[in-house]
Design a protein around this motif. Sequence first.
Motif, PDB file in Angstrom:
ATOM      1  N   ARG A  22      20.488 -22.102  37.929  1.00 20.91           N
ATOM      2  CA  ARG A  22      19.971 -23.394  37.469  1.00 20.91           C
ATOM      3  C   ARG A  22      18.458 -23.341  37.282  1.00 20.91           C
ATOM      4  O   ARG A  22      17.933 -23.820  36.278  1.00 20.91           O
ATOM      5  CB  ARG A  22      20.315 -24.514  38.464  1.00 20.91           C
ATOM      6  N   ARG A  23      17.756 -22.728  38.260  1.00 24.53           N
ATOM      7  CA  ARG A  23      16.292 -22.615  38.142  1.00 24.53           C
ATOM      8  C   ARG A  23      15.919 -21.761  36.943  1.00 24.53           C
ATOM      9  O   ARG A  23      15.008 -22.103  36.185  1.00 24.53           O
ATOM     10  CB  ARG A  23      15.691 -21.993  39.409  1.00 24.53           C
ATOM     11  N   ALA A  24      16.605 -20.645  36.763  1.00 26.16           N
ATOM     12  CA  ALA A  24      16.285 -19.728  35.661  1.00 26.16           C
ATOM     13  C   ALA A  24      16.587 -20.367  34.312  1.00 26.16           C
ATOM     14  O   ALA A  24      15.888 -20.107  33.333  1.00 26.16           O
ATOM     15  CB  ALA A  24      17.065 -18.426  35.824  1.00 26.16           C
ATOM     16  N   ARG A  25      17.612 -21.182  34.257  1.00 26.41           N
ATOM     17  CA  ARG A  25      17.983 -21.851  33.004  1.00 26.41           C
ATOM     18  C   ARG A  25      16.943 -22.883  32.620  1.00 26.41           C
ATOM     19  O   ARG A  25      16.673 -23.108  31.439  1.00 26.41           O
ATOM     20  CB  ARG A  25      19.366 -22.488  33.157  1.00 26.41           C
ATOM     21  N   ALA A  61      26.495 -10.670  34.958  1.00 29.00           N
ATOM     22  CA  ALA A  61      25.636  -9.783  34.173  1.00 29.00           C
ATOM     23  C   ALA A  61      25.291 -10.421  32.831  1.00 29.00           C
ATOM     24  O   ALA A  61      24.130 -10.370  32.386  1.00 29.00           O
ATOM     25  CB  ALA A  61      26.313  -8.430  33.971  1.00 29.00           C
ATOM     26  N   ALA A  62      26.258 -11.043  32.179  1.00 24.07           N
ATOM     27  CA  ALA A  62      26.022 -11.670  30.877  1.00 24.07           C
ATOM     28  C   ALA A  62      25.083 -12.867  31.004  1.00 24.07           C
ATOM     29  O   ALA A  62      24.159 -13.035  30.204  1.00 24.07           O
ATOM     30  CB  ALA A  62      27.353 -12.096  30.255  1.00 24.07           C
ATOM     31  N   ILE A  63      25.302 -13.696  32.017  1.00 26.41           N
ATOM     32  CA  ILE A  63      24.450 -14.870  32.209  1.00 26.41           C
ATOM     33  C   ILE A  63      23.035 -14.437  32.571  1.00 26.41           C
ATOM     34  O   ILE A  63      22.053 -14.972  32.036  1.00 26.41           O
ATOM     35  CB  ILE A  63      25.036 -15.808  33.278  1.00 26.41           C
ATOM     36  N   ALA A  64      22.914 -13.462  33.461  1.00 27.14           N
ATOM     37  CA  ALA A  64      21.595 -12.970  33.864  1.00 27.14           C
ATOM     38  C   ALA A  64      20.842 -12.412  32.663  1.00 27.14           C
ATOM     39  O   ALA A  64      19.638 -12.657  32.504  1.00 27.14           O
ATOM     40  CB  ALA A  64      21.743 -11.900  34.947  1.00 27.14           C
ATOM     41  N   ASP A  65      21.543 -11.699  31.795  1.00 32.49           N
ATOM     42  CA  ASP A  65      20.911 -11.128  30.601  1.00 32.49           C
ATOM     43  C   ASP A  65      20.357 -12.232  29.705  1.00 32.49           C
ATOM     44  O   ASP A  65      19.218 -12.163  29.253  1.00 32.49           O
ATOM     45  CB  ASP A  65      21.919 -10.265  29.844  1.00 32.49           C
ATOM     46  N   VAL A  66      21.141 -13.262  29.471  1.00 36.77           N
ATOM     47  CA  VAL A  66      20.710 -14.380  28.630  1.00 36.77           C
ATOM     48  C   VAL A  66      19.497 -15.081  29.239  1.00 36.77           C
ATOM     49  O   VAL A  66      18.593 -15.503  28.530  1.00 36.77           O
ATOM     50  CB  VAL A  66      21.881 -15.374  28.423  1.00 36.77           C
ATOM     51  N   LEU A  67      19.464 -15.171  30.564  1.00 39.60           N
ATOM     52  CA  LEU A  67      18.371 -15.871  31.244  1.00 39.60           C
ATOM     53  C   LEU A  67      17.171 -14.970  31.528  1.00 39.60           C
ATOM     54  O   LEU A  67      16.172 -15.419  32.086  1.00 39.60           O
ATOM     55  CB  LEU A  67      18.884 -16.497  32.546  1.00 39.60           C
ATOM     56  N   GLY A  68      17.288 -13.685  31.164  1.00 41.48           N
ATOM     57  CA  GLY A  68      16.179 -12.769  31.384  1.00 41.48           C
ATOM     58  C   GLY A  68      16.004 -12.359  32.837  1.00 41.48           C
ATOM     59  O   GLY A  68      14.902 -11.993  33.254  1.00 41.48           O
ATOM     60  N   LEU A  69      17.089 -12.402  33.598  1.00 43.66           N
ATOM     61  CA  LEU A  69      17.052 -12.004  35.010  1.00 43.66           C
ATOM     62  C   LEU A  69      17.572 -10.584  35.161  1.00 43.66           C
ATOM     63  O   LEU A  69      18.598 -10.239  34.574  1.00 43.66           O
ATOM     64  CB  LEU A  69      17.937 -12.931  35.855  1.00 43.66           C
ATOM     65  N   SER A  70      16.896  -9.787  35.965  1.00 51.08           N
ATOM     66  CA  SER A  70      17.443  -8.464  36.260  1.00 51.08           C
ATOM     67  C   SER A  70      18.533  -8.624  37.319  1.00 51.08           C
ATOM     68  O   SER A  70      18.462  -9.525  38.166  1.00 51.08           O
ATOM     69  CB  SER A  70      16.358  -7.517  36.765  1.00 51.08           C
ATOM     70  N   LEU A  71      19.515  -7.760  37.280  1.00 51.92           N
ATOM     71  CA  LEU A  71      20.580  -7.827  38.284  1.00 51.92           C
ATOM     72  C   LEU A  71      20.037  -7.513  39.669  1.00 51.92           C
ATOM     73  O   LEU A  71      20.522  -8.047  40.662  1.00 51.92           O
ATOM     74  CB  LEU A  71      21.726  -6.890  37.904  1.00 51.92           C
TER      75      LEU A  71
END
Length: 100
Positions: A22-25, A61-71
């Motif tokens: 939520r924060r990253a979005r 992994a897909a959501i993190a990629d869209v949000l620019g977060l590393s795993l």
Amino acid sequence: MVRLPLTSEEVERGQRLGALLRRARGGRSMLETALEAHVSPETLRKIESGRVATPAFPTIAAIADVLGLSLDAVWTEINRPERGAEPAGAGHTARERLAS
């Protein structure tokens, strides 16, 4: 296949994951984020609300990629114990920690 009940640690980790996403979005819409990650908006909503505490790795992994977060960042954040809480895995054997 019978799914075992979630442990309190898994539930808390799922809640931390939801808060992180939520924060990253930020101001991005949930719909836009979900569609870009190729997951349903309902799936993203459930993950963000903590209702799905253990989502599938490809989904995260897909959501993190869209949000620019590393795993690595996601893993570090969701496994960080709350202040005053017992560290993850404390009081458990190595075998129990690996099983979770």
